[in-house]
Design a protein around this motif. Structure first.
Motif, PDB file in Angstrom:
ATOM      1  N   PRO A 469      42.358  78.590   8.920  1.00 54.17           N
ATOM      2  CA  PRO A 469      43.502  79.116   9.674  1.00 54.17           C
ATOM      3  C   PRO A 469      44.536  78.027   9.931  1.00 54.17           C
ATOM      4  O   PRO A 469      44.206  76.846  10.103  1.00 54.17           O
ATOM      5  CB  PRO A 469      42.867  79.611  10.976  1.00 54.17           C
ATOM      6  CG  PRO A 469      41.430  79.851  10.634  1.00 54.17           C
ATOM      7  CD  PRO A 469      41.080  78.837   9.585  1.00 54.17           C
ATOM      8  N   ALA A 470      45.819  78.435  10.000  1.00 49.18           N
ATOM      9  CA  ALA A 470      46.905  77.451   9.990  1.00 49.18           C
ATOM     10  C   ALA A 470      47.310  76.965  11.376  1.00 49.18           C
ATOM     11  O   ALA A 470      47.864  75.873  11.496  1.00 49.18           O
ATOM     12  CB  ALA A 470      48.130  78.057   9.294  1.00 49.18           C
ATOM     13  N   VAL A 471      47.065  77.746  12.442  1.00 52.95           N
ATOM     14  CA  VAL A 471      47.609  77.418  13.762  1.00 52.95           C
ATOM     15  C   VAL A 471      46.483  77.010  14.701  1.00 52.95           C
ATOM     16  O   VAL A 471      45.467  77.708  14.815  1.00 52.95           O
ATOM     17  CB  VAL A 471      48.373  78.618  14.351  1.00 52.95           C
ATOM     18  CG1 VAL A 471      48.957  78.252  15.716  1.00 52.95           C
ATOM     19  CG2 VAL A 471      49.463  79.076  13.396  1.00 52.95           C
ATOM     20  N   GLU A 472      46.654  75.871  15.389  1.00 46.78           N
ATOM     21  CA  GLU A 472      45.670  75.430  16.379  1.00 46.78           C
ATOM     22  C   GLU A 472      46.153  75.846  17.774  1.00 46.78           C
ATOM     23  O   GLU A 472      47.301  75.574  18.148  1.00 46.78           O
ATOM     24  CB  GLU A 472      45.483  73.919  16.312  1.00 46.78           C
ATOM     25  CG  GLU A 472      44.369  73.416  17.214  1.00 46.78           C
ATOM     26  CD  GLU A 472      44.045  71.956  16.978  1.00 46.78           C
ATOM     27  OE1 GLU A 472      43.569  71.296  17.935  1.00 46.78           O
ATOM     28  OE2 GLU A 472      44.260  71.474  15.845  1.00 46.78           O
ATOM     29  N   VAL A 473      45.280  76.495  18.537  1.00 47.30           N
ATOM     30  CA  VAL A 473      45.642  76.982  19.877  1.00 47.30           C
ATOM     31  C   VAL A 473      44.713  76.363  20.915  1.00 47.30           C
ATOM     32  O   VAL A 473      43.560  76.029  20.625  1.00 47.30           O
ATOM     33  CB  VAL A 473      45.560  78.530  19.956  1.00 47.30           C
ATOM     34  CG1 VAL A 473      46.595  79.171  19.028  1.00 47.30           C
ATOM     35  CG2 VAL A 473      44.154  79.025  19.591  1.00 47.30           C
ATOM     36  N   ASP A 474      45.244  76.219  22.144  1.00 44.82           N
ATOM     37  CA  ASP A 474      44.476  75.740  23.293  1.00 44.82           C
ATOM     38  C   ASP A 474      44.899  76.608  24.473  1.00 44.82           C
ATOM     39  O   ASP A 474      45.892  76.331  25.140  1.00 44.82           O
ATOM     40  CB  ASP A 474      44.769  74.265  23.542  1.00 44.82           C
ATOM     41  CG  ASP A 474      43.907  73.683  24.671  1.00 44.82           C
ATOM     42  OD1 ASP A 474      43.177  74.466  25.314  1.00 44.82           O
ATOM     43  OD2 ASP A 474      43.968  72.462  24.900  1.00 44.82           O
ATOM     44  N   VAL A 475      44.174  77.693  24.716  1.00 40.10           N
ATOM     45  CA  VAL A 475      44.595  78.704  25.693  1.00 40.10           C
ATOM     46  C   VAL A 475      43.413  79.104  26.570  1.00 40.10           C
ATOM     47  O   VAL A 475      42.242  78.884  26.224  1.00 40.10           O
ATOM     48  CB  VAL A 475      45.155  79.961  24.993  1.00 40.10           C
ATOM     49  CG1 VAL A 475      46.436  79.660  24.237  1.00 40.10           C
ATOM     50  CG2 VAL A 475      44.113  80.557  24.031  1.00 40.10           C
ATOM     51  N   VAL A 476      43.762  79.729  27.713  1.00 37.27           N
ATOM     52  CA  VAL A 476      42.770  80.355  28.583  1.00 37.27           C
ATOM     53  C   VAL A 476      42.987  81.859  28.491  1.00 37.27           C
ATOM     54  O   VAL A 476      44.032  82.387  28.892  1.00 37.27           O
ATOM     55  CB  VAL A 476      42.922  79.886  30.036  1.00 37.27           C
ATOM     56  CG1 VAL A 476      41.918  80.623  30.938  1.00 37.27           C
ATOM     57  CG2 VAL A 476      42.704  78.383  30.136  1.00 37.27           C
ATOM     58  N   VAL A 477      42.013  82.556  27.960  1.00 36.17           N
ATOM     59  CA  VAL A 477      42.125  83.989  27.713  1.00 36.17           C
ATOM     60  C   VAL A 477      41.414  84.736  28.840  1.00 36.17           C
ATOM     61  O   VAL A 477      40.244  84.432  29.146  1.00 36.17           O
ATOM     62  CB  VAL A 477      41.506  84.365  26.356  1.00 36.17           C
ATOM     63  CG1 VAL A 477      41.667  85.854  26.077  1.00 36.17           C
ATOM     64  CG2 VAL A 477      42.108  83.537  25.231  1.00 36.17           C
ATOM     65  N   PRO A 478      42.071  85.707  29.475  1.00 36.78           N
ATOM     66  CA  PRO A 478      41.417  86.471  30.549  1.00 36.78           C
ATOM     67  C   PRO A 478      40.156  87.166  30.046  1.00 36.78           C
ATOM     68  O   PRO A 478      40.062  87.562  28.875  1.00 36.78           O
ATOM     69  CB  PRO A 478      42.491  87.490  30.951  1.00 36.78           C
ATOM     70  CG  PRO A 478      43.782  86.894  30.507  1.00 36.78           C
ATOM     71  CD  PRO A 478      43.472  86.115  29.276  1.00 36.78           C
ATOM     72  N   TYR A 479      39.199  87.312  30.944  1.00 41.39           N
ATOM     73  CA  TYR A 479      37.933  87.962  30.562  1.00 41.39           C
ATOM     74  C   TYR A 479      38.151  89.411  30.137  1.00 41.39           C
ATOM     75  O   TYR A 479      37.329  89.987  29.417  1.00 41.39           O
ATOM     76  CB  TYR A 479      36.939  87.896  31.723  1.00 41.39           C
ATOM     77  CG  TYR A 479      36.420  86.493  31.982  1.00 41.39           C
ATOM     78  CD1 TYR A 479      35.721  85.799  31.000  1.00 41.39           C
ATOM     79  CD2 TYR A 479      36.617  85.866  33.204  1.00 41.39           C
ATOM     80  CE1 TYR A 479      35.243  84.518  31.217  1.00 41.39           C
ATOM     81  CE2 TYR A 479      36.141  84.582  33.442  1.00 41.39           C
ATOM     82  CZ  TYR A 479      35.456  83.906  32.444  1.00 41.39           C
ATOM     83  OH  TYR A 479      34.995  82.638  32.661  1.00 41.39           O
ATOM     84  N   SER A 480      39.259  90.028  30.559  1.00 39.51           N
ATOM     85  CA  SER A 480      39.545  91.405  30.169  1.00 39.51           C
ATOM     86  C   SER A 480      39.925  91.519  28.694  1.00 39.51           C
ATOM     87  O   SER A 480      39.942  92.624  28.145  1.00 39.51           O
ATOM     88  CB  SER A 480      40.675  91.974  31.031  1.00 39.51           C
ATOM     89  OG  SER A 480      41.865  91.198  30.867  1.00 39.51           O
ATOM     90  N   ARG A 481      40.248  90.394  28.029  1.00 40.23           N
ATOM     91  CA  ARG A 481      40.627  90.425  26.613  1.00 40.23           C
ATOM     92  C   ARG A 481      39.516  89.837  25.742  1.00 40.23           C
ATOM     93  O   ARG A 481      39.718  88.962  24.915  1.00 40.23           O
ATOM     94  CB  ARG A 481      41.930  89.654  26.394  1.00 40.23           C
ATOM     95  CG  ARG A 481      43.151  90.264  27.070  1.00 40.23           C
ATOM     96  CD  ARG A 481      43.354  91.755  26.683  1.00 40.23           C
ATOM     97  NE  ARG A 481      43.357  91.983  25.269  1.00 40.23           N
ATOM     98  CZ  ARG A 481      44.469  91.935  24.518  1.00 40.23           C
ATOM     99  NH1 ARG A 481      45.624  91.664  25.071  1.00 40.23           N
ATOM    100  NH2 ARG A 481      44.407  92.174  23.228  1.00 40.23           N
ATOM    101  N   GLY A 482      38.338  90.354  25.964  1.00 39.16           N
ATOM    102  CA  GLY A 482      37.210  89.915  25.130  1.00 39.16           C
ATOM    103  C   GLY A 482      37.389  90.259  23.665  1.00 39.16           C
ATOM    104  O   GLY A 482      36.785  89.622  22.790  1.00 39.16           O
ATOM    105  N   ASP A 483      38.234  91.265  23.373  1.00 44.29           N
ATOM    106  CA  ASP A 483      38.463  91.631  21.977  1.00 44.29           C
ATOM    107  C   ASP A 483      39.134  90.491  21.210  1.00 44.29           C
ATOM    108  O   ASP A 483      38.837  90.254  20.030  1.00 44.29           O
ATOM    109  CB  ASP A 483      39.318  92.891  21.904  1.00 44.29           C
ATOM    110  CG  ASP A 483      40.673  92.719  22.592  1.00 44.29           C
ATOM    111  OD1 ASP A 483      40.703  92.180  23.715  1.00 44.29           O
ATOM    112  OD2 ASP A 483      41.692  93.103  21.989  1.00 44.29           O
TER     113      ASP A 483
END
Length: 522
Positions: A469-483
């Motif tokens: 994959p081309a993009v590196e991410v560093d995020v905090v994802v809410p537990y409601s977005r488990g998908d």
């Protein structure tokens, strides 16, 4: 796979087209066989044929591979259930039917001719033809091989060798001659007039094997289209005696006098029906394409990389797929056991999902009709992100196999796929052969699909060569977005993952579309 041959009668011109001195210099004299009980004089074989018969088979492995990763192989049991068995005869004694066929294995004699290359290449080609004939369900009895500057325009073989072939056929009681090459319609008829039995060429033999092994609707349609393309220029007619006469007012459609005469001949009618059938098959194959394209588009949309497994026939492609994925697809020690492509999902060691696609095998001088008919199947190879080129490292001519496969793949428009040459059957191959091939290719892996040797190293190479994959991410994802987290694990590459009060802290590499969704949800 040993092949039993019956001896030829002795001849003064054993090697037609090459001098006796050349034959004696190239080969040691064959040892005369013991005379039978009737005390007939001993007879010797053609010295070239003697060399071929003394060697191990060059196409079918001497070891029938059995592995716990191949599953129950129910398809193999179904295929072998209807296979004919030698020695069991249901032949009628009083035959009155015009189209009666004997229900037994065809007894064939092979005829080879080589204009270029060396003797070893010609021998390997004739051994491969013997394996093809046995895969088609026949019994190989004998063979002849000739060196000529070019094929004879009349009978393919030279006059002397054709006469020798006729004697061999009569001597061993064969009912079919298989020629290692492609015969023109006139050559086949002329050779049949000499040998007095049915003559087929290498192309017809391969088409027959494909017709026996095709299982899916698309595979059967592709094989039938290839057979009709081969048959169309080879139809035989019987002149005006088979024409449809247009006599009388009714037959002439009311046109009356001056309109009578030969109408459409039987062979013209057959040609028209074949063309109509070919057009219908092309429409059917074209109509099947959208379903396969939709599946491929779905994988591309979800950013699922694909790995195509290609290679020479009987190199072990299906065995490798079973070893890598546990797919349980049919495995058989025969040529062209697999015709219908199989796609299975798998994962890299770091968790990225991708697919394997098992494809039809290749062979030297693959008929152009088959290349065209199976072009839709070969698209699986052309659209892959990585090619596993499986090579039988125990074969006498693995470099020839590599050239044959690359020649066919080179005919695919815009083919440019990274390649790993997978040297299979390392448990029985010579180390010198493996070292020689590895020095000729850029990326290679040495494995044994039977024992599992080298499989983990191959998995690591596949993971390295698959697109990341081309993009590196560093995020905090809410537990409601488990998908979203699930999609990152499926299609991306997770670097680190932690759980905070406000959500899942994720460092990963993903595609651009998923990166935008992750940033939007954070």
């Amino acid at each position: 796979m040993p092949i039993a041959f019956h001896p030829n009668p002795a001849r003064d011109d054993d090697v037609t087209g090459s001098s006796a001195e050349e034959a004696d210099a190239a080969h040691s004299p064959s040892t005369p066989e013991a005379a039978p009980e009737q005390e007939q004089p001993a007879r010797r074989r053609d010295p070239l044929t003697e060399r071929i018969l003394a060697r191990g088979d060059a196409s079918v492995s001497t070891i029938t591979y059995e592995s716990t990763t191949d599953g129950e192989q129910m398809d193999l049991a179904d295929r072998q259930a209807l296979r004919r068995v030698g020695g069991l005869s249901t032949e009628l004694e009083d035959v009155t039917e015009v189209e009666y066929r004997q229900l037994r294995l065809e007894r064939v004699v092979l005829a080879g001719l080589y204009t270029t290359g060396n003797l070893e290449d010609a021998e390997n080609s004739l051994r491969e033809l013997a394996a093809l004939a046995e895969t088609a369900g026949s019994e190989v009895l004998d063979g002849v091989l000739q060196r000529r500057a070019h094929p004879d325009p009349a009978t393919f073989l030279g006059k002397g060798k054709a006469a020798e072939l006729a004697e061999v056929v009569a001597d061993v009681g064969a009912d079919t001659v298989v020629v290692d090459g492609e015969l023109g319609p006139g050559q086949r008829r002329a050779l049949e007039d000499v040998v007095k039995v049915k003559v087929i060429d290498r192309t017809a033999l391969i088409l027959d094997i494909f017709a026996q092994h095709a299982k899916s609707r698309e595979g059967k349609a592709q094989v039938e289209l290839a057979q009709l393309e081969y048959l169309l220029p080879r139809l035989r007619g019987w002149g005006d005696s088979m024409s449809r006469q247009a006599g009388g007012r009714v037959a002439a459609g009311g046109a009356g006098m001056g309109s009578r005469g030969p109408g459409e001949t039987k062979i013209e009618l057959d040609r028209r029906r074949i063309r109509d059938r070919m057009a219908k098959l092309r429409r059917e194959i074209k109509a099947m394409a959208p379903g396969r394209e939709a599946q491929r588009a779905d994988r591309h949309r979800n950013q699922v990389p694909s790995v195509a497994i290609a290679g020479y026939t009987n190199a072990g492609k299906s065995s490798l797929l079973n070893r890598l994925t546990g797919a349980g697809v049919l495995v058989e020690n025969a040529l062209f056991a697999t015709l219908d492509p199989t796609v299975r999902r798998s994962q890299t060691p770091d968790g990225r999902e991708f697919t394997y696609a098992d494809t039809v095998g290749f062979v030297r001088h693959l008929p152009t009709q088959l290349v065209e008919a199976f072009r839709s199947t070969l698209e699986e190879v052309g659209g892959a992100d990585l090619l596993l080129h499986v090579v039988d490292a125990a074969h006498p001519d693995p470099e020839g196999q590599i050239r044959a496969v690359r020649t066919v793949l080179g005919e695919l428009e815009g083919f440019d796929v990274p390649e790993i040459v997978v040297l299979n059957k390392a448990d029985i191959a010579e180390p010198e052969t493996i070292a020689r091939i590895r020095s000729l290719v850029e990326h290679s892996a040495v494995i044994s699909a039977r024992t599992g040797e080298g499989i983990e190293e191959l998995r690591e190479q596949i993971a390295e060569h698959l697109p990341r994959p081309a993009v590196e991410v560093d995020v905090v994802v809410p537990y409601s977005r488990g998908d979203l987290i699930s999609r990152v694990h499926t299609t991306g590459e997770v670097i680190s993952e932690g759980h905070l009060m406000e959500g899942t802290h994720l460092k990963a590499r993903v595609d651009e579309a998923l990166a935008a969704e992750l940033h939007g949800a954070a």
